[in-house]
Scaffold this motif. Structure first.
Motif, PDB file in Angstrom:
ATOM      1  N   GLU A 189       0.830  -1.201   0.000  1.00  0.00           N
ATOM      2  CA  GLU A 189       0.000   0.000   0.000  1.00  0.00           C
ATOM      3  C   GLU A 189       0.871   1.261   0.000  1.00  0.00           C
ATOM      4  OE1 GLU A 189      -2.629  -0.270   3.308  1.00  0.00           O
ATOM      5  OE2 GLU A 189      -3.561  -2.133   2.628  1.00  0.00           O
ATOM      6  N   LEU A 190       1.941   1.240   0.789  1.00  0.00           N
ATOM      7  CA  LEU A 190       2.858   2.373   0.808  1.00  0.00           C
ATOM      8  C   LEU A 190       3.562   2.523  -0.539  1.00  0.00           C
ATOM      9  CD1 LEU A 190       4.371   1.728   4.334  1.00  0.00           C
ATOM     10  CD2 LEU A 190       2.976   3.691   3.715  1.00  0.00           C
ATOM     11  N   LEU A 191       3.976   1.402  -1.100  1.00  0.00           N
ATOM     12  CA  LEU A 191       4.624   1.430  -2.407  1.00  0.00           C
ATOM     13  C   LEU A 191       3.681   1.979  -3.466  1.00  0.00           C
ATOM     14  CD1 LEU A 191       7.071   0.698  -4.155  1.00  0.00           C
ATOM     15  CD2 LEU A 191       6.136  -1.610  -4.376  1.00  0.00           C
ATOM     16  N   TYR A 192       2.412   1.566  -3.386  1.00  0.00           N
ATOM     17  CA  TYR A 192       1.419   2.059  -4.347  1.00  0.00           C
ATOM     18  C   TYR A 192       1.211   3.571  -4.185  1.00  0.00           C
ATOM     19  CZ  TYR A 192      -3.116   2.944  -6.488  1.00  0.00           C
ATOM     20  OH  TYR A 192      -4.137   3.472  -7.247  1.00  0.00           O
ATOM     21  N   SER A 193       1.111   4.027  -2.945  1.00  0.00           N
ATOM     22  CA  SER A 193       0.901   5.457  -2.693  1.00  0.00           C
ATOM     23  C   SER A 193       2.067   6.277  -3.240  1.00  0.00           C
ATOM     24  CB  SER A 193       0.750   5.721  -1.192  1.00  0.00           C
ATOM     25  OG  SER A 193      -0.388   5.070  -0.680  1.00  0.00           O
ATOM     26  N   LEU A 194       3.298   5.820  -2.973  1.00  0.00           N
ATOM     27  CA  LEU A 194       4.468   6.549  -3.465  1.00  0.00           C
ATOM     28  C   LEU A 194       4.538   6.505  -4.988  1.00  0.00           C
ATOM     29  CD1 LEU A 194       7.283   7.900  -3.161  1.00  0.00           C
ATOM     30  CD2 LEU A 194       6.026   7.678  -1.054  1.00  0.00           C
ATOM     31  N   SER A 195       4.212   5.351  -5.558  1.00  0.00           N
ATOM     32  CA  SER A 195       4.231   5.223  -7.017  1.00  0.00           C
ATOM     33  C   SER A 195       3.243   6.192  -7.649  1.00  0.00           C
ATOM     34  CB  SER A 195       3.892   3.783  -7.435  1.00  0.00           C
ATOM     35  OG  SER A 195       4.824   2.872  -6.924  1.00  0.00           O
ATOM     36  N   ARG A 196       2.086   6.343  -7.021  1.00  0.00           N
ATOM     37  CA  ARG A 196       1.069   7.257  -7.553  1.00  0.00           C
ATOM     38  C   ARG A 196       1.537   8.712  -7.457  1.00  0.00           C
ATOM     39  NH1 ARG A 196      -4.731   6.546  -5.017  1.00  0.00           N
ATOM     40  NH2 ARG A 196      -3.549   7.239  -3.183  1.00  0.00           N
ATOM     41  N   ILE A 197       2.183   9.069  -6.336  1.00  0.00           N
ATOM     42  CA  ILE A 197       2.710  10.432  -6.186  1.00  0.00           C
ATOM     43  C   ILE A 197       3.758  10.713  -7.261  1.00  0.00           C
ATOM     44  CG2 ILE A 197       4.133  11.914  -4.707  1.00  0.00           C
ATOM     45  CD1 ILE A 197       2.683  10.638  -2.301  1.00  0.00           C
ATOM     46  N   VAL A 198       4.643   9.742  -7.485  1.00  0.00           N
ATOM     47  CA  VAL A 198       5.695   9.912  -8.488  1.00  0.00           C
ATOM     48  C   VAL A 198       5.100   9.979  -9.887  1.00  0.00           C
ATOM     49  CG1 VAL A 198       7.659   8.757  -9.590  1.00  0.00           C
ATOM     50  CG2 VAL A 198       7.528   8.899  -7.086  1.00  0.00           C
ATOM     51  N   LEU A 239       7.361  11.517   3.645  1.00  0.00           N
ATOM     52  CA  LEU A 239       7.469  11.349   2.197  1.00  0.00           C
ATOM     53  C   LEU A 239       8.804  10.718   1.815  1.00  0.00           C
ATOM     54  CD1 LEU A 239       6.364  11.999  -0.706  1.00  0.00           C
ATOM     55  CD2 LEU A 239       7.557  14.193  -0.496  1.00  0.00           C
ATOM     56  N   PHE A 240       9.900  11.297   2.315  1.00  0.00           N
ATOM     57  CA  PHE A 240      11.211  10.816   1.890  1.00  0.00           C
ATOM     58  C   PHE A 240      11.613   9.521   2.589  1.00  0.00           C
ATOM     59  CE2 PHE A 240      11.435  15.139   0.277  1.00  0.00           C
ATOM     60  CZ  PHE A 240      12.099  14.957  -0.928  1.00  0.00           C
ATOM     61  N   SER A 241      11.087   9.257   3.790  1.00  0.00           N
ATOM     62  CA  SER A 241      11.405   7.989   4.452  1.00  0.00           C
ATOM     63  C   SER A 241      10.757   6.829   3.710  1.00  0.00           C
ATOM     64  CB  SER A 241      10.968   8.003   5.916  1.00  0.00           C
ATOM     65  OG  SER A 241       9.562   8.053   6.042  1.00  0.00           O
ATOM     66  N   VAL A 242       9.506   7.008   3.267  1.00  0.00           N
ATOM     67  CA  VAL A 242       8.844   5.957   2.491  1.00  0.00           C
ATOM     68  C   VAL A 242       9.545   5.789   1.144  1.00  0.00           C
ATOM     69  CG1 VAL A 242       6.701   5.255   1.355  1.00  0.00           C
ATOM     70  CG2 VAL A 242       6.618   6.283   3.626  1.00  0.00           C
ATOM     71  N   ALA A 243       9.897   6.905   0.509  1.00  0.00           N
ATOM     72  CA  ALA A 243      10.589   6.841  -0.785  1.00  0.00           C
ATOM     73  C   ALA A 243      11.905   6.080  -0.649  1.00  0.00           C
ATOM     74  CB  ALA A 243      10.836   8.245  -1.321  1.00  0.00           C
ATOM     75  N   ARG A 244      12.619   6.340   0.434  1.00  0.00           N
ATOM     76  CA  ARG A 244      13.917   5.685   0.652  1.00  0.00           C
ATOM     77  C   ARG A 244      13.750   4.189   0.842  1.00  0.00           C
ATOM     78  NH1 ARG A 244      18.693   8.485   2.694  1.00  0.00           N
ATOM     79  NH2 ARG A 244      20.273   6.978   3.285  1.00  0.00           N
ATOM     80  N   GLN A 245      12.757   3.803   1.649  1.00  0.00           N
ATOM     81  CA  GLN A 245      12.582   2.387   1.985  1.00  0.00           C
ATOM     82  C   GLN A 245      11.916   1.581   0.871  1.00  0.00           C
ATOM     83  OE1 GLN A 245      11.705   1.692   6.474  1.00  0.00           O
ATOM     84  NE2 GLN A 245      10.877   3.706   6.025  1.00  0.00           N
ATOM     85  N   THR A 246      11.243   2.259  -0.050  1.00  0.00           N
ATOM     86  CA  THR A 246      10.588   1.566  -1.160  1.00  0.00           C
ATOM     87  C   THR A 246      11.391   1.661  -2.453  1.00  0.00           C
ATOM     88  OG1 THR A 246       9.251   3.557  -1.607  1.00  0.00           O
ATOM     89  CG2 THR A 246       8.254   1.834  -0.243  1.00  0.00           C
TER      90      THR A 246
END
Length: 433
Positions: A189-198, A239-246
């Protein structure tokens, strides 16, 4: 590791053992999340800090259980917990350590206070690696016949959540997901959210002016990133912590660059612009190619207007392309700045490696410098380092006239902080000049 309903309920109630700071306290069965954890998190929020939840796990606990007798397994878990406790107390300052919590038999959860003005995401990564490395060494020395697989993950507690209890639980579950990289769970879910933002390039850039200390004139603007408004990703730490970990940090930082170039073009800004990049991104083999491609869309923007600000405190050791890319950037006309100077070894080491055009002195040095002669001595030392490197100096986080007067007295070149101006849109900032 599969999570059962029972183990999730254990996480919900946060029972068993709680280790606040350096003492161990046993809580009765009726202990629930609302007391020490909520109080510590709420106090940190009231002080203007963030709270990170870090989970440390053993992924192959089932295999270990099958190799040991019941008595040996109990001894293993006991020593595991004590080693985690000792290592964490050695690695983390008491002021930052809110709570160490034994939520399950195969791991511990750590709550730490994070000052977003003074700490950065890479520091949490470094803490996790140090804790795991040292704990693994100690446990393996005690149980040499066992093969132990450690894992870790972290997440920030969301401030805007209606219930702090729900926010803590959510952060804990997401940290677990990051640790385990579980399929079809919160990690996806986190990966999906970040992918959508990107994919949608759904970020907002604010600009904070950088002033000449002597003349009070604006010399530059630093671009600051926010995620989608009204979401947990609006907080740049989250934002950047999720981006880093994903694994999406590079993509996110390239979008920041693209958005910054768009704003320079649309506003006609002629001041210098500071754009933040982590060493991981600058050291990426594709970075120069992608940078040139984006700059090619805005031929009216000269590289000499752009300062590449190296943020975070990652060590650049072993980054094959980092220094190579820095040299290419300089050849193209970009200026290089190093952030967080004075906050640790990594930034000083980076200065010696790249000899930056601009050194930004961390807020931890500047805060209350008018009341602390040691900090002023540190400032003078950093100014000597800057002069030796041929670098301009920017002091960050100025909040009082007294702090500013110390900078003026020591002939610091540039400064930024709430005393001068808060971050706003570049359009609004230029209009108010």
């Amino acid at each position: 590791m599969a999570w059962t309903t029972k183990s999730l309920n254990n996480l919900l109630q946060w029972r068993k053992v709680v280790w606040p700071l350096r003492s161990i306290r046993m809580y009765p069965p009726q202990f629930v999340i609302r007391d020490p954890i909520i109080q510590g998190v709420q106090k940190s929020f009231n002080q203007g800090h963030e709270v990170a939840v870090i989970v440390f796990n053993i992924s192959n606990i089932k295999d270990i259980y099958e190799q040991l007798s019941e008595k040996q397994y109990i001894d293993f878990i006991k020593k595991l917990k004590m080693n985690f406790q000792q290592v964490i107390q050695e690695q983390i300052e008491d002021d930052d350590l809110l709570l160490l919590h034994d939520y399950n038999s195969d791991g511990v959860t750590l709550f730490i206070k994070v000052d977003h003005e003074q700490h950065c995401i890479s520091e949490i990564d470094q803490v996790m690696k140090k804790v795991l490395r040292e704990t693994e060494k100690r446990v393996c020395d005690q149980f040499p016949s066992l093969y132990i697989q450690f894992e870790s993950g972290y997440m920030f507690v969301e401030k805007k959540q209606y219930s702090i209890q729900e926010a803590i639980l959510k952060a804990g579950q997401q940290a677990l997901a990051m640790a385990e990289k579980r399929v079809q769970t919160e990690f996806n879910e986190l990966l999906y959210s970040l992918s959508r933002i990107v994919a949608q390039k759904n970020i907002l850039l604010l600009a904070q002016p950088i002033f000449d200390v002597a003349t009070k004139e604006i010399r530059a603007w630093e671009m600051l990133t926010r995620g989608p408004k009204g979401t947990e990703y609006e907080n740049p730490l989250h934002l950047f912590s999720v981006a880093r970990q994903t694994g999406m940090l590079y993509d996110l930082e390239l979008i920041v660059l693209e958005k910054a170039l768009q704003q320079i073009n649309d506003t006609g800004c002629t001041h210098d612009i500071f754009i933040n990049f982590t060493p991981i991104t600058v050291g990426n083999q594709k970075f120069i190619r992608d940078l040139k491609k984006l700059m090619g869309k805005y031929k009216n923007i000269s590289p000499t207007q752009i300062t590449i600000e190296i943020t975070e405190r990652d060590s650049i050791d072993g980054m094959e392309y980092f220094i190579y890319n820095i040299n290419l950037l300089r050849n193209f006309g970009f200026r290089i700045a190093v952030d967080d100077t004075g906050a640790g070894y990594a930034s000083l080491n980076t200065i010696s490696e790249i000899m930056p055009d601009i050194i930004k002195i961390d807020r931890s040095v500047i805060q209350d410098i008018d009341k602390n002669s040691v900090k002023e001595s540190m400032l003078k030392g950093l100014l000597l380092v800057a002069r030796e490197a041929g670098s301009l100096v920017v002091a960050e986080g100025i909040e009082s006239e007294e702090e500013a007067s110390v900078l003026f007295r020591n002939r610091v070149d540039l400064a930024q902080g709430y005393l001068f101006a808060r971050p706003a849109s570049l359009t609004h900032g230029l209009a108010s000049v």
